[in-house]
Design a protein around this motif. Sequence first.
Motif, PDB file in Angstrom:
ATOM      1  N   LEU A 141     106.150  42.901 159.619  1.00 56.39           N
ATOM      2  CA  LEU A 141     107.486  43.465 159.359  1.00 56.39           C
ATOM      3  C   LEU A 141     108.377  43.334 160.600  1.00 56.39           C
ATOM      4  O   LEU A 141     109.544  42.950 160.512  1.00 56.39           O
ATOM      5  N   GLY A 142     107.807  43.655 161.766  1.00 52.37           N
ATOM      6  CA  GLY A 142     108.565  43.603 163.017  1.00 52.37           C
ATOM      7  C   GLY A 142     109.099  42.209 163.295  1.00 52.37           C
ATOM      8  O   GLY A 142     110.255  42.034 163.699  1.00 52.37           O
ATOM      9  N   LYS A 143     108.266  41.202 163.060  1.00 55.25           N
ATOM     10  CA  LYS A 143     108.682  39.815 163.307  1.00 55.25           C
ATOM     11  C   LYS A 143     109.768  39.399 162.315  1.00 55.25           C
ATOM     12  O   LYS A 143     110.716  38.690 162.677  1.00 55.25           O
ATOM     13  N   GLU A 144     109.598  39.830 161.099  1.00 56.06           N
ATOM     14  CA  GLU A 144     110.599  39.544 160.068  1.00 56.06           C
ATOM     15  C   GLU A 144     111.960  40.111 160.490  1.00 56.06           C
ATOM     16  O   GLU A 144     112.993  39.448 160.383  1.00 56.06           O
ATOM     17  N   LEU A 145     111.934  41.353 160.984  1.00 57.17           N
ATOM     18  CA  LEU A 145     113.185  41.998 161.388  1.00 57.17           C
ATOM     19  C   LEU A 145     113.758  41.361 162.645  1.00 57.17           C
ATOM     20  O   LEU A 145     114.971  41.198 162.771  1.00 57.17           O
ATOM     21  N   LEU A 146     112.895  40.998 163.573  1.00 56.63           N
ATOM     22  CA  LEU A 146     113.387  40.314 164.778  1.00 56.63           C
ATOM     23  C   LEU A 146     114.044  38.992 164.406  1.00 56.63           C
ATOM     24  O   LEU A 146     115.069  38.614 164.983  1.00 56.63           O
ATOM     25  N   SER A 147     113.484  38.306 163.439  1.00 56.54           N
ATOM     26  CA  SER A 147     114.101  37.043 163.061  1.00 56.54           C
ATOM     27  C   SER A 147     115.425  37.312 162.334  1.00 56.54           C
ATOM     28  O   SER A 147     116.402  36.581 162.504  1.00 56.54           O
ATOM     29  N   LYS A 148     115.487  38.400 161.588  1.00 61.27           N
ATOM     30  CA  LYS A 148     116.730  38.785 160.914  1.00 61.27           C
ATOM     31  C   LYS A 148     117.871  39.032 161.913  1.00 61.27           C
ATOM     32  O   LYS A 148     119.020  38.720 161.633  1.00 61.27           O
ATOM     33  N   VAL A 149     117.542  39.600 163.074  1.00 64.04           N
ATOM     34  CA  VAL A 149     118.591  39.837 164.081  1.00 64.04           C
ATOM     35  C   VAL A 149     118.627  38.719 165.128  1.00 64.04           C
ATOM     36  O   VAL A 149     119.259  38.844 166.179  1.00 64.04           O
ATOM     37  N   GLY A 150     117.921  37.607 164.844  1.00 60.92           N
ATOM     38  CA  GLY A 150     117.993  36.420 165.679  1.00 60.92           C
ATOM     39  C   GLY A 150     117.257  36.528 167.004  1.00 60.92           C
ATOM     40  O   GLY A 150     117.650  35.912 167.992  1.00 60.92           O
ATOM     41  N   LEU A 151     116.178  37.301 167.057  1.00 60.59           N
ATOM     42  CA  LEU A 151     115.501  37.529 168.338  1.00 60.59           C
ATOM     43  C   LEU A 151     113.986  37.326 168.281  1.00 60.59           C
ATOM     44  O   LEU A 151     113.257  37.876 169.108  1.00 60.59           O
ATOM     45  N   LEU A 152     113.542  36.532 167.344  1.00 62.63           N
ATOM     46  CA  LEU A 152     112.095  36.335 167.217  1.00 62.63           C
ATOM     47  C   LEU A 152     111.495  35.805 168.527  1.00 62.63           C
ATOM     48  O   LEU A 152     110.398  36.196 168.925  1.00 62.63           O
ATOM     49  N   ASP A 153     112.253  34.948 169.216  1.00 67.19           N
ATOM     50  CA  ASP A 153     111.746  34.376 170.466  1.00 67.19           C
ATOM     51  C   ASP A 153     111.678  35.389 171.602  1.00 67.19           C
ATOM     52  O   ASP A 153     111.122  35.116 172.653  1.00 67.19           O
ATOM     53  N   LYS A 154     112.228  36.576 171.401  1.00 67.62           N
ATOM     54  CA  LYS A 154     112.225  37.599 172.458  1.00 67.62           C
ATOM     55  C   LYS A 154     111.239  38.731 172.167  1.00 67.62           C
ATOM     56  O   LYS A 154     111.296  39.781 172.797  1.00 67.62           O
ATOM     57  N   GLN A 155     110.330  38.522 171.247  1.00 71.28           N
ATOM     58  CA  GLN A 155     109.460  39.616 170.813  1.00 71.28           C
ATOM     59  C   GLN A 155     108.670  40.265 171.943  1.00 71.28           C
ATOM     60  O   GLN A 155     108.382  41.454 171.897  1.00 71.28           O
ATOM     61  N   ASP A 156     108.304  39.471 172.964  1.00 66.21           N
ATOM     62  CA  ASP A 156     107.499  40.019 174.062  1.00 66.21           C
ATOM     63  C   ASP A 156     108.324  40.437 175.277  1.00 66.21           C
ATOM     64  O   ASP A 156     107.765  40.759 176.325  1.00 66.21           O
ATOM     65  N   TYR A 157     109.617  40.427 175.142  1.00 65.38           N
ATOM     66  CA  TYR A 157     110.490  40.836 176.252  1.00 65.38           C
ATOM     67  C   TYR A 157     110.610  42.362 176.300  1.00 65.38           C
ATOM     68  O   TYR A 157     110.660  43.030 175.271  1.00 65.38           O
ATOM     69  N   TYR A 158     110.701  42.878 177.502  1.00 69.11           N
ATOM     70  CA  TYR A 158     110.970  44.310 177.691  1.00 69.11           C
ATOM     71  C   TYR A 158     112.479  44.521 177.719  1.00 69.11           C
ATOM     72  O   TYR A 158     113.234  43.595 178.045  1.00 69.11           O
TER      73      TYR A 158
END
Length: 234
Positions: A110-127
């Motif tokens: 779900l988290g990855k799906e939402l990150l991709s929805k807001v255009g930030l999938l590539d930043k998932q491991d960023y603080y």
Amino acid sequence: MIKVVNVNKSFKGLKVLKNISFNVNKGEVISIIGPSGSGKSTLLRCISQLEEIDSGYIEVDNIPITKKGYKKIGIVFQNFNLFPHKTALENIIEAPIVVNKINKNKAVELGKELLSKVGLLDKQDYYPYQLSGGQKQRVAIARALAMEPEIMLFDEPTSALDPELVGEVLNVIKELAKQHMTMLIVTHEMKFAREVSDRVIFMDNGEIIEKGDSNKIFESPKHIRVKAFLSKMV
Ligand code: ADP
Ligand code: MG
């Protein structure tokens, strides 16, 4: 869908909300505008149960929101409020795991799906400290959406952003509007408010002094204070 009826709220004798009443229909986007100190944040905080109201009532789907554990309302603040020691993905999956008790794999999906929805999938491991303000706010929106709210509240979501970062956050909100998310948005971005909202509520000094169709209010406000405010904003 949301019914706000005769809501009053004071802080130590200072009346901050005075007999506030309005309805929000399912799928509707309403902008709340007005000068600083007029009670806009307090109103959103009352709807999201961060503040208790003194009198009146607020219902969502005919259920009083005072019922404990009500989780259909998501809220996004001016200052992101991300957990600083968690990555973007961890920020998003925390509440679904802890509060909604969904298993970690599902939450990550779900988290990855939402990150991709807001255009930030590539930043998932960023603080958070590694993200721009606009990116932090988009993570905050994804985090609120992870609880699958029926209503999203935004309290000046772009006020803390550098001007060049405002657009990316507004675009995410516009996308939600297209998908018919019910939203209440406090904003000083008048062009955006006009574009995205069906109706507008103007608050001044704890009162709603004008409300109605978005185009009508922006084109020909009735109240002199609304006129003055809008002429200063553009
Ligand atoms: P706005 O969001 O429109 O700028 P607020 O809802 O933040 O307005 O504030 C409305 C009024 O309530 C202001 O006078 C503010 O100082 C006061 N206020 C807000 N929160 C508190 C609080 N927790 N305690 C005391 N006064 C508060
Ligand atoms: Mg405010």
